[in-house]
Write a protein that holds these residues in place. Structure first.
Motif, PDB file in Angstrom:
ATOM      1  N   SER A 266      12.140  -3.543  22.555  1.00 21.99           N
ATOM      2  CA  SER A 266      10.845  -2.884  22.717  1.00 21.99           C
ATOM      3  C   SER A 266      10.937  -1.550  23.444  1.00 21.99           C
ATOM      4  CB  SER A 266       9.881  -3.803  23.463  1.00 21.99           C
ATOM      5  OG  SER A 266      10.341  -4.052  24.783  1.00 21.99           O
ATOM      6  N   GLY A 267      12.010  -1.308  24.182  1.00 21.37           N
ATOM      7  CA  GLY A 267      12.111  -0.043  24.904  1.00 21.37           C
ATOM      8  C   GLY A 267      12.623   1.106  24.067  1.00 21.37           C
ATOM      9  N   GLY A 268      13.155   0.795  22.898  1.00 16.82           N
ATOM     10  CA  GLY A 268      13.716   1.849  22.060  1.00 16.82           C
ATOM     11  C   GLY A 268      12.649   2.629  21.333  1.00 16.82           C
ATOM     12  N   PRO A 269      12.924   3.893  21.020  1.00 15.77           N
ATOM     13  CA  PRO A 269      11.934   4.702  20.307  1.00 15.77           C
ATOM     14  C   PRO A 269      11.760   4.245  18.859  1.00 15.77           C
ATOM     15  CG  PRO A 269      13.997   5.904  20.537  1.00 15.77           C
ATOM     16  CD  PRO A 269      14.150   4.648  21.345  1.00 15.77           C
ATOM     17  N   LEU A 270      10.597   4.499  18.345  1.00 17.77           N
ATOM     18  CA  LEU A 270      10.314   4.230  16.945  1.00 17.77           C
ATOM     19  C   LEU A 270      10.962   5.327  16.108  1.00 17.77           C
ATOM     20  CD1 LEU A 270       8.716   2.472  14.895  1.00 17.77           C
ATOM     21  CD2 LEU A 270       6.778   4.014  15.256  1.00 17.77           C
ATOM     22  N   LEU A 271      11.971   4.949  15.323  1.00 15.71           N
ATOM     23  CA  LEU A 271      12.710   5.938  14.542  1.00 15.71           C
ATOM     24  C   LEU A 271      11.966   6.356  13.278  1.00 15.71           C
ATOM     25  CD1 LEU A 271      16.386   4.607  14.698  1.00 15.71           C
ATOM     26  CD2 LEU A 271      15.345   6.437  16.053  1.00 15.71           C
ATOM     27  N   ASP A 272      11.352   5.379  12.639  1.00 16.64           N
ATOM     28  CA  ASP A 272      10.758   5.693  11.340  1.00 16.64           C
ATOM     29  C   ASP A 272       9.676   4.677  11.010  1.00 16.64           C
ATOM     30  OD1 ASP A 272      10.320   6.989   8.967  1.00 16.64           O
ATOM     31  OD2 ASP A 272      12.069   6.150   7.940  1.00 16.64           O
ATOM     32  N   THR A 273       8.689   5.123  10.303  1.00 19.69           N
ATOM     33  CA  THR A 273       7.653   4.274   9.728  1.00 19.69           C
ATOM     34  C   THR A 273       7.509   4.667   8.268  1.00 19.69           C
ATOM     35  OG1 THR A 273       6.435   4.106  11.814  1.00 19.69           O
ATOM     36  CG2 THR A 273       5.214   3.629   9.809  1.00 19.69           C
ATOM     37  N   TRP A 274       7.514   3.686   7.393  1.00 21.48           N
ATOM     38  CA  TRP A 274       7.362   4.005   5.972  1.00 21.48           C
ATOM     39  C   TRP A 274       6.559   2.914   5.297  1.00 21.48           C
ATOM     40  CZ3 TRP A 274      11.700   1.903   8.049  1.00 21.48           C
ATOM     41  CH2 TRP A 274      12.271   0.795   7.417  1.00 21.48           C
ATOM     42  N   THR A 275       6.059   3.230   4.127  1.00 30.60           N
ATOM     43  CA  THR A 275       5.245   2.288   3.363  1.00 30.60           C
ATOM     44  C   THR A 275       5.838   2.124   1.971  1.00 30.60           C
ATOM     45  OG1 THR A 275       3.733   3.951   2.465  1.00 30.60           O
ATOM     46  CG2 THR A 275       3.193   3.020   4.630  1.00 30.60           C
ATOM     47  N   GLY A 276       5.557   0.993   1.388  1.00 25.06           N
ATOM     48  CA  GLY A 276       6.047   0.729   0.041  1.00 25.06           C
ATOM     49  C   GLY A 276       5.103  -0.172  -0.716  1.00 25.06           C
ATOM     50  N   PRO A 277       5.032  -0.035  -2.041  1.00 21.20           N
ATOM     51  CA  PRO A 277       4.088  -0.828  -2.828  1.00 21.20           C
ATOM     52  C   PRO A 277       4.680  -2.166  -3.271  1.00 21.20           C
ATOM     53  CG  PRO A 277       5.121   0.801  -4.232  1.00 21.20           C
ATOM     54  CD  PRO A 277       5.697   0.994  -2.857  1.00 21.20           C
ATOM     55  N   VAL A 278       3.814  -3.164  -3.369  1.00 21.44           N
ATOM     56  CA  VAL A 278       4.142  -4.451  -3.974  1.00 21.44           C
ATOM     57  C   VAL A 278       2.983  -4.809  -4.890  1.00 21.44           C
ATOM     58  CG1 VAL A 278       5.528  -5.236  -2.020  1.00 21.44           C
ATOM     59  CG2 VAL A 278       3.082  -5.751  -2.077  1.00 21.44           C
ATOM     60  N   VAL A 279       3.174  -5.860  -5.675  1.00 22.20           N
ATOM     61  CA  VAL A 279       2.081  -6.345  -6.499  1.00 22.20           C
ATOM     62  C   VAL A 279       1.733  -7.753  -6.030  1.00 22.20           C
ATOM     63  CG1 VAL A 279       3.570  -7.274  -8.337  1.00 22.20           C
ATOM     64  CG2 VAL A 279       1.216  -6.612  -8.854  1.00 22.20           C
ATOM     65  N   THR A 280       0.456  -8.036  -5.887  1.00 15.66           N
ATOM     66  CA  THR A 280       0.028  -9.336  -5.397  1.00 15.66           C
ATOM     67  C   THR A 280      -0.849 -10.044  -6.421  1.00 15.66           C
ATOM     68  OG1 THR A 280      -1.940  -8.407  -4.310  1.00 15.66           O
ATOM     69  CG2 THR A 280       0.087  -8.525  -3.007  1.00 15.66           C
ATOM     70  N   THR A 281      -0.863 -11.365  -6.308  1.00 17.64           N
ATOM     71  CA  THR A 281      -1.691 -12.209  -7.164  1.00 17.64           C
ATOM     72  C   THR A 281      -2.802 -12.828  -6.319  1.00 17.64           C
ATOM     73  OG1 THR A 281      -0.294 -14.127  -6.728  1.00 17.64           O
ATOM     74  CG2 THR A 281       0.281 -12.769  -8.633  1.00 17.64           C
ATOM     75  N   PRO A 282      -3.884 -13.297  -6.929  1.00 19.65           N
ATOM     76  CA  PRO A 282      -4.974 -13.895  -6.153  1.00 19.65           C
ATOM     77  C   PRO A 282      -4.538 -15.102  -5.327  1.00 19.65           C
ATOM     78  CG  PRO A 282      -5.726 -13.394  -8.365  1.00 19.65           C
ATOM     79  CD  PRO A 282      -4.245 -13.170  -8.357  1.00 19.65           C
ATOM     80  N   ASP A 283      -3.523 -15.864  -5.813  1.00 19.78           N
ATOM     81  CA  ASP A 283      -3.043 -17.020  -5.074  1.00 19.78           C
ATOM     82  C   ASP A 283      -1.809 -16.702  -4.234  1.00 19.78           C
ATOM     83  OD1 ASP A 283      -1.156 -16.751  -7.077  1.00 19.78           O
ATOM     84  OD2 ASP A 283      -1.623 -18.652  -8.060  1.00 19.78           O
ATOM     85  N   GLU A 284      -1.430 -15.419  -4.176  1.00 18.79           N
ATOM     86  CA  GLU A 284      -0.285 -14.955  -3.376  1.00 18.79           C
ATOM     87  C   GLU A 284       1.039 -15.577  -3.801  1.00 18.79           C
ATOM     88  OE1 GLU A 284      -0.188 -12.534  -1.261  1.00 18.79           O
ATOM     89  OE2 GLU A 284      -2.328 -12.136  -1.052  1.00 18.79           O
ATOM     90  N   MET A 285       1.124 -16.051  -5.030  1.00 19.27           N
ATOM     91  CA  MET A 285       2.344 -16.662  -5.544  1.00 19.27           C
ATOM     92  C   MET A 285       3.011 -15.738  -6.564  1.00 19.27           C
ATOM     93  SD  MET A 285       2.622 -19.465  -3.886  1.00 19.27           S
ATOM     94  CE  MET A 285       3.665 -20.624  -4.764  1.00 19.27           C
ATOM     95  N   PRO A 286       4.287 -15.961  -6.849  1.00 21.28           N
ATOM     96  CA  PRO A 286       4.950 -15.130  -7.856  1.00 21.28           C
ATOM     97  C   PRO A 286       4.359 -15.360  -9.247  1.00 21.28           C
ATOM     98  CG  PRO A 286       6.540 -16.414  -6.563  1.00 21.28           C
ATOM     99  CD  PRO A 286       5.186 -16.962  -6.259  1.00 21.28           C
ATOM    100  N   VAL A 287       4.750 -14.500 -10.163  1.00 18.39           N
ATOM    101  CA  VAL A 287       4.366 -14.662 -11.558  1.00 18.39           C
ATOM    102  C   VAL A 287       5.596 -14.420 -12.417  1.00 18.39           C
ATOM    103  CG1 VAL A 287       3.545 -12.246 -11.651  1.00 18.39           C
ATOM    104  CG2 VAL A 287       2.834 -13.874 -13.412  1.00 18.39           C
ATOM    105  N   ILE A 288       5.823 -15.328 -13.366  1.00 17.05           N
ATOM    106  CA  ILE A 288       6.933 -15.164 -14.302  1.00 17.05           C
ATOM    107  C   ILE A 288       6.615 -15.949 -15.571  1.00 17.05           C
ATOM    108  CG2 ILE A 288       8.232 -17.091 -13.257  1.00 17.05           C
ATOM    109  CD1 ILE A 288      10.808 -15.539 -14.130  1.00 17.05           C
ATOM    110  N   GLY A 289       6.936 -15.355 -16.711  1.00 18.68           N
ATOM    111  CA  GLY A 289       6.730 -16.037 -17.978  1.00 18.68           C
ATOM    112  C   GLY A 289       6.312 -15.087 -19.070  1.00 18.68           C
ATOM    113  N   GLY A 290       5.950 -15.660 -20.212  1.00 15.53           N
ATOM    114  CA  GLY A 290       5.518 -14.867 -21.342  1.00 15.53           C
ATOM    115  C   GLY A 290       4.022 -14.636 -21.333  1.00 15.53           C
ATOM    116  N   LEU A 291       3.609 -13.557 -21.987  1.00 15.68           N
ATOM    117  CA  LEU A 291       2.185 -13.208 -22.073  1.00 15.68           C
ATOM    118  C   LEU A 291       1.554 -13.931 -23.257  1.00 15.68           C
ATOM    119  CD1 LEU A 291       1.902  -9.368 -21.402  1.00 15.68           C
ATOM    120  CD2 LEU A 291       1.347 -11.250 -19.864  1.00 15.68           C
ATOM    121  N   ASP A 292       0.542 -14.745 -22.986  1.00 17.06           N
ATOM    122  CA  ASP A 292      -0.194 -15.387 -24.076  1.00 17.06           C
ATOM    123  C   ASP A 292      -0.850 -14.323 -24.942  1.00 17.06           C
ATOM    124  OD1 ASP A 292       0.479 -17.833 -23.051  1.00 17.06           O
ATOM    125  OD2 ASP A 292      -1.432 -18.181 -22.037  1.00 17.06           O
ATOM    126  N   GLY A 293      -0.695 -14.473 -26.234  1.00 25.49           N
ATOM    127  CA  GLY A 293      -1.286 -13.514 -27.169  1.00 25.49           C
ATOM    128  C   GLY A 293      -0.437 -12.288 -27.400  1.00 25.49           C
TER     129      GLY A 293
END
Length: 369
Positions: free
Chosen positions: A292-319
């Motif tokens: 906790s005494g060390g300086p903050l070197l860097d702050t960065w942001t990155g994108p993710v994709v989320t689902t309504p149930d916060e679970m992964p998604v994998i499989g084929g697209l129906d239709g």
């Protein structure tokens, strides 16, 4: 330009790169298309942690908890696949340092014991330590830690190495890579799909949507609206003396990554939030006071994709036969497994795990009446 291939992978992050490698090794002719420069969005901005023991169920601001027990068979499977990749892909940047999950309250300690039972049932080796035992193993831990679980299998892969290494290997083994090639249309043909871009078109029976935050946009081009939400997370880097912390530490709540950033933007990084920085630093001061005494070197942001149930998604697209996708929760950890499963699905083979619970069909938006 008109090219015919066996599979088009859309997105050259770590999931797309791993899948391109797996498909190429299975004998497929593969083209990888990325809307910009590979590894510059989600995969390149993540912390790169490999969580093999149970993950925390909520990040700050997350409404619905992750069903962490359901993910454990996936975590065990992906752990072994990371080792396989390290044997066959140079410069992957994989480090198996082991990791702790810590708890500070009686309720959190009970959650550690519950997850320990789940992990034993799933075949993931963990052990429960008292706070004093954990501090003897890792003196950096603060006095508020009441208990911890330890897992030898936890670790990380350098995010600026892992994705590029996999993509490089895919190209070495025969795939073609096309940067700055956004997909503008998916047109159904008698033999599969025409993938249209400003640089030309590809004809293929198989399309892999590994576009991360843009997965829903790609699915929409095939006429399938999915309830997927791009979200931005925030990470922080602190200065510390060498060897101060050489293992992974996560909280049964959250530590490090997972703090919310500002709104997702398509063309540039989301802004950092002072509240997330303050919250993260406060947690570090409590749990890892030596940092906790060390300086903050860097702050960065990155994108993710989320689902309504916060679970992964994998499989084929129906239709949309021939289009498969994978992403969502902890995609960096799951990348080798998603690659194996997507390859099996694309080639019409049986998958090594039943992932029907994570099917995209649960995310299809119904038309409004």
């Amino acid at each position: 330009m008109r090219s015919e291939v066996d599979a088009v992978v859309i997105g050259a992050g770590i999931v797309g790169a791993a899948t391109a490698t797996a498909l190429t090794r299975a004998g497929s002719r593969v083209a990888v298309l990325d809307r910009s420069v590979p590894n510059t969005a989600g995969s390149g901005t993540t912390a790169g942690n490999l969580h093999i023991q149970t993950i925390h169920a909520r990040r700050p601001g997350q409404g619905i908890p992750v069903d962490v027990e359901l993910l454990l068979p996936l975590q065990k499977a992906t752990s072994g696949l990371w080792d396989d990749l390290a044997d066959s892909v140079p410069d992957l940047g994989l480090v198996r340092c082991g990791g702790f999950m810590v708890a500070e309250t009686a309720d959190q300690v009970r959650r550690l014991h519950t997850k320990y039972a789940w992990e034993r049932a799933a075949g993931i080796p963990t052990e429960v330590l008292t706070g004093d035992e954990a501090r003897r193993a890792l003196p950096t831990l603060g006095p508020t830690v009441e208990a911890a679980t330890w897992c030898d299998w936890d670790g990380f892969a350098e995010p600026d190495m892992a994705g590029p290494a996999l993509l490089r290997q895919a190209v070495i083994e025969g795939a073609t890579m096309h940067s700055n090639t956004p997909v503008t249309a998916l047109h159904r043909t008698s033999e599969g799909w025409e993938v249209r871009t400003p640089a030309g078109n590809w004809h293929t029976p198989v399309v892999i949507d590994a576009a991360g935050p843009w997965m829903a946009d790609i699915a929409a081009l095939a006429g399938v609206p999915l309830d997927l939400t791009p979200t931005s997370l925030q990470m922080h880097s602190l200065a510390a003396a060498p060897k101060t912390l050489e293992v992974l530490v996560q909280h049964v709540g959250v530590l490090g990554g997972g703090w919310p950033a500002g709104p997702f933007h398509t063309s540039h990084a989301a802004p950092a939030l002072e509240s997330s920085t303050a919250g993260n630093l406060a947690q570090v001061a409590r749990l890892l006071p030596a940092l906790s005494g060390g300086p903050l070197l860097d702050t960065w942001t990155g994108p993710v994709v989320t689902t309504p149930d916060e679970m992964p998604v994998i499989g084929g697209l129906d239709g949309a036969p021939g289009i498969f996708l994978a992403g969502g929760t902890y995609s960096f950890t799951f990348a080798p497994l998603w690659a194996e499963l997507l390859t099996a699905l694309a080639l019409g083979r049986a998958t090594s795990l039943d992932v029907s619970a994570f099917s995209p069909s649960r995310l299809v938006r119904l038309p409004k009446q």
